[in-house]
Design a protein around this motif. Structure first.
Motif, short mmCIF file in Angstrom:
data_model
loop_
_atom_site.label_atom_id
_atom_site.label_comp_id
_atom_site.label_asym_id
_atom_site.label_seq_id
_atom_site.Cartn_x
_atom_site.Cartn_y
_atom_site.Cartn_z
N LEU A 31 0.82 -1.21 0.00
CA LEU A 31 0.00 0.00 0.00
C LEU A 31 0.85 1.26 0.00
CD1 LEU A 31 -2.71 -1.06 2.60
CD2 LEU A 31 -2.90 -1.03 0.12
N SER A 32 2.09 1.18 -0.46
CA SER A 32 2.96 2.35 -0.43
C SER A 32 2.49 3.45 -1.36
CB SER A 32 4.39 1.94 -0.79
OG SER A 32 4.44 1.43 -2.10
N TRP A 33 1.68 3.12 -2.36
CA TRP A 33 1.14 4.12 -3.27
C TRP A 33 0.03 4.93 -2.64
CZ3 TRP A 33 -4.03 3.39 -3.89
CH2 TRP A 33 -4.51 2.13 -3.57
N PHE A 34 -0.57 4.39 -1.58
CA PHE A 34 -1.70 5.04 -0.95
C PHE A 34 -1.25 6.33 -0.27
CE2 PHE A 34 -4.94 5.68 2.27
CZ PHE A 34 -6.06 5.64 1.48
N GLY A 35 -1.94 7.41 -0.53
CA GLY A 35 -1.56 8.71 0.01
C GLY A 35 -0.71 9.51 -0.95
N ARG A 36 -0.34 8.92 -2.05
CA ARG A 36 0.47 9.59 -3.06
C ARG A 36 -0.23 9.59 -4.42
NH1 ARG A 36 5.47 6.35 -0.92
NH2 ARG A 36 6.02 7.69 0.81
N LEU A 37 -1.53 9.53 -4.39
CA LEU A 37 -2.31 9.50 -5.61
C LEU A 37 -2.39 10.90 -6.22
CD1 LEU A 37 -5.24 7.24 -4.42
CD2 LEU A 37 -3.37 6.59 -5.92
N PRO A 38 -2.58 10.98 -7.53
CA PRO A 38 -2.81 12.29 -8.13
C PRO A 38 -4.08 12.91 -7.54
CG PRO A 38 -2.43 10.64 -9.83
CD PRO A 38 -2.55 9.92 -8.53
N GLY A 39 -3.99 14.11 -7.09
CA GLY A 39 -5.12 14.77 -6.44
C GLY A 39 -4.93 14.90 -4.94
N ASP A 40 -3.97 14.18 -4.37
CA ASP A 40 -3.61 14.37 -2.97
C ASP A 40 -2.71 15.60 -2.90
OD1 ASP A 40 -5.00 12.12 -2.29
OD2 ASP A 40 -3.25 10.84 -2.12
N ILE A 41 -3.05 16.52 -2.02
CA ILE A 41 -2.34 17.79 -1.94
C ILE A 41 -1.25 17.71 -0.89
CG2 ILE A 41 -2.57 20.25 -1.41
CD1 ILE A 41 -5.49 19.98 -2.40
N ARG A 42 -0.04 18.07 -1.26
CA ARG A 42 1.09 18.10 -0.33
C ARG A 42 1.88 19.38 -0.56
NH1 ARG A 42 4.79 13.03 0.09
NH2 ARG A 42 3.38 12.59 1.78
N VAL A 43 1.99 20.19 0.47
CA VAL A 43 2.76 21.43 0.42
C VAL A 43 3.77 21.39 1.56
CG1 VAL A 43 2.67 23.95 0.59
CG2 VAL A 43 0.80 22.71 -0.52
N GLU A 44 5.05 21.48 1.22
CA GLU A 44 6.09 21.48 2.24
C GLU A 44 6.97 22.70 2.05
OE1 GLU A 44 8.25 17.84 2.64
OE2 GLU A 44 6.47 16.62 2.33
N ARG A 45 7.03 23.51 3.09
CA ARG A 45 7.87 24.70 3.12
C ARG A 45 8.58 24.73 4.45
NH1 ARG A 45 3.38 28.82 0.69
NH2 ARG A 45 3.37 27.92 -1.39
N PRO A 46 9.63 25.51 4.57
CA PRO A 46 10.32 25.59 5.87
C PRO A 46 9.37 26.07 6.97
CG PRO A 46 11.65 26.60 4.15
CD PRO A 46 10.33 26.28 3.54
N GLY A 47 9.21 25.26 7.97
CA GLY A 47 8.34 25.60 9.10
C GLY A 47 6.86 25.36 8.85
N PHE A 48 6.51 24.80 7.70
CA PHE A 48 5.09 24.59 7.38
C PHE A 48 4.95 23.34 6.54
CE2 PHE A 48 1.48 25.21 4.47
CZ PHE A 48 0.47 25.38 5.39
#
Length: 75
Positions: A31-48
């Motif tokens: 299930l390693s693909w789960f949570g990385r589907l197209p349409g899952d939003i991921r934003v990573e910035r310093p401190g956020f």
């Protein structure tokens, strides 16, 4: 309370136990693909960090709806 509710709770408990056993015994790599589907939003910035698994949750909702429909249909 009705016997119908009891059957549903037992089936739900068995499904959760089966899923837990599957993940505990190493099936999580499937299930390693789960949570990385197209349409899952991921934003990573310093401190956020923001993670919104929208498509993954829609998939879970469809799966659980299908299971509940099947349980109601069979009982």
């Amino acid at each position: 309370m009705t016997p119908q509710l009891g059957k549903t709770l037992v089936l739900l408990g068995l499904a959760v136990a089966a899923l837990g056993s599957f993940l505990w015994l190493g099936g999580g790599s499937l299930l390693s693909w789960f949570g990385r589907l197209p349409g899952d939003i991921r934003v990573e910035r310093p401190g956020f960090r923001l993670y919104a698994p929208i498509v993954s949750m829609l998939l879970i909702s469809l799966l659980l709806s299908g299971i509940m429909w099947l349980v109601r249909r069979l009982s």
